[in-house]
Structure formats: C-alpha cells, structure tokens
Write a protein that holds these residues in place. Structure first.
Motif, PDB file in Angstrom:
ATOM      1  N   ILE A 185       0.846  -1.206   0.000  1.00 51.53           N
ATOM      2  CA  ILE A 185       0.000   0.000   0.000  1.00 51.53           C
ATOM      3  C   ILE A 185       0.877   1.250   0.000  1.00 51.53           C
ATOM      4  N   ALA A 186       1.933   1.247   0.792  1.00 56.74           N
ATOM      5  CA  ALA A 186       2.844   2.401   0.821  1.00 56.74           C
ATOM      6  C   ALA A 186       3.522   2.580  -0.529  1.00 56.74           C
ATOM      7  N   ALA A 187       3.908   1.487  -1.171  1.00 58.48           N
ATOM      8  CA  ALA A 187       4.543   1.579  -2.483  1.00 58.48           C
ATOM      9  C   ALA A 187       3.576   2.138  -3.512  1.00 58.48           C
ATOM     10  N   LEU A 188       2.298   1.696  -3.463  1.00 55.98           N
ATOM     11  CA  LEU A 188       1.284   2.222  -4.399  1.00 55.98           C
ATOM     12  C   LEU A 188       1.048   3.708  -4.164  1.00 55.98           C
ATOM     13  N   LEU A 189       0.922   4.090  -2.892  1.00 56.55           N
ATOM     14  CA  LEU A 189       0.730   5.515  -2.592  1.00 56.55           C
ATOM     15  C   LEU A 189       1.914   6.344  -3.088  1.00 56.55           C
ATOM     16  N   PHE A 190       3.130   5.848  -2.848  1.00 59.26           N
ATOM     17  CA  PHE A 190       4.317   6.557  -3.320  1.00 59.26           C
ATOM     18  C   PHE A 190       4.335   6.645  -4.841  1.00 59.26           C
ATOM     19  N   TYR A 191       3.940   5.570  -5.533  1.00 62.09           N
ATOM     20  CA  TYR A 191       3.922   5.571  -7.003  1.00 62.09           C
ATOM     21  C   TYR A 191       2.942   6.607  -7.532  1.00 62.09           C
ATOM     22  N   PHE A 192       1.715   6.632  -6.961  1.00 61.32           N
ATOM     23  CA  PHE A 192       0.725   7.593  -7.435  1.00 61.32           C
ATOM     24  C   PHE A 192       1.143   9.028  -7.111  1.00 61.32           C
ATOM     25  N   TYR A 193       1.723   9.222  -5.935  1.00 59.70           N
ATOM     26  CA  TYR A 193       2.193  10.554  -5.571  1.00 59.70           C
ATOM     27  C   TYR A 193       3.311  11.008  -6.506  1.00 59.70           C
ATOM     28  N   SER A 194       4.256  10.127  -6.766  1.00 59.97           N
ATOM     29  CA  SER A 194       5.386  10.514  -7.614  1.00 59.97           C
ATOM     30  C   SER A 194       4.962  10.708  -9.061  1.00 59.97           C
ATOM     31  N   SER A 195       3.979   9.943  -9.548  1.00 61.27           N
ATOM     32  CA  SER A 195       3.526  10.147 -10.928  1.00 61.27           C
ATOM     33  C   SER A 195       2.802  11.485 -11.051  1.00 61.27           C
ATOM     34  N   GLY A 196       2.038  11.862 -10.040  1.00 61.56           N
ATOM     35  CA  GLY A 196       1.386  13.179 -10.045  1.00 61.56           C
ATOM     36  C   GLY A 196       2.420  14.290  -9.978  1.00 61.56           C
ATOM     37  N   TYR A 197       3.447  14.077  -9.181  1.00 60.86           N
ATOM     38  CA  TYR A 197       4.513  15.064  -9.051  1.00 60.86           C
ATOM     39  C   TYR A 197       5.270  15.209 -10.362  1.00 60.86           C
ATOM     40  N   ARG A 198       5.533  14.063 -11.025  1.00 61.72           N
ATOM     41  CA  ARG A 198       6.218  14.115 -12.323  1.00 61.72           C
ATOM     42  C   ARG A 198       5.367  14.841 -13.361  1.00 61.72           C
ATOM     43  N   ALA A 199       4.053  14.624 -13.329  1.00 59.54           N
ATOM     44  CA  ALA A 199       3.169  15.308 -14.272  1.00 59.54           C
ATOM     45  C   ALA A 199       3.207  16.819 -14.030  1.00 59.54           C
ATOM     46  N   GLN A 200       3.240  17.199 -12.754  1.00 54.40           N
ATOM     47  CA  GLN A 200       3.307  18.617 -12.424  1.00 54.40           C
ATOM     48  C   GLN A 200       4.625  19.220 -12.909  1.00 54.40           C
TER      49      GLN A 200
END
Length: 96
Positions: free
Chosen positions: A14-29
């Motif tokens: 769950i932590a890895a998934l949250l980190f992945y979604f957070y980092s993909s949003g950050y990369r998009a930004q």
C-alpha cells in the motif's frame, strides 16, 4: 508471526502504491511546469525580437524628425528673411 509478516507486506505494498501515485502526479506537475517555462521562453524571444524591430523603427522616425526640424528651421529663416528684405530667399529643395 505469519499474520504479522503478511500485514507488513500488505502495508508495504500500500505504501509503495501511494508513493507511485504521488510521484507520478509530481512528475506530471514537473512536466507541466517545464512546458510552461518553454512557452514563456519562446514568448520572451518573440518579444525581444519585436522590441529590437521597434527600436529600429523608432531610430528611423527620430532621424526623420531631426531632418524635418532642420528643414523647418530653414523655412523659418527664409520667412524671416522675406519679411525683412521683401525678396524671396533661395531655399534648396529638401533632400529625398
């Protein structure tokens, strides 16, 4: 003990998934901001070129203004000479 290990693995996933979604949003930004910077740089170059063109045109207009002011002064001198002597002064035609 097995439940503890399974629970730890589930929490890690769950932590890895949250980190992945957070980092993909950050990369998009970051990508969006990079695109905005690129657009602003293009706009800056366009405005700098336009500024140079306007400076060139302004210098041409100022040169023409100086020429017209000199011609105007010669005409005033000619009019003053005509009023004083009654004779038409010789005024050269303006250069083209």
């Amino acid at each position: 003990m097995g439940r503890l290990v399974i629970g730890g693995v589930v929490v890690a996933i769950i932590a890895a998934l949250l980190f992945y979604f957070y980092s993909s949003g950050y990369r998009a930004q970051i990508d969006q901001q990079a695109q905005q910077v690129s657009q602003l740089n293009d706009q800056l170059l366009k405005l700098q070129n336009e500024n140079e063109q306007l400076k060139t045109q302004l210098s041409k207009v100022q040169a023409e203004q100086n020429i017209l002011a000199a011609q105007n002064e010669e005409m005033r001198k000619g009019i003053a000479e005509f009023k004083a002597t009654g004779k038409m002064p010789v005024i050269p035609p303006p250069p083209k």
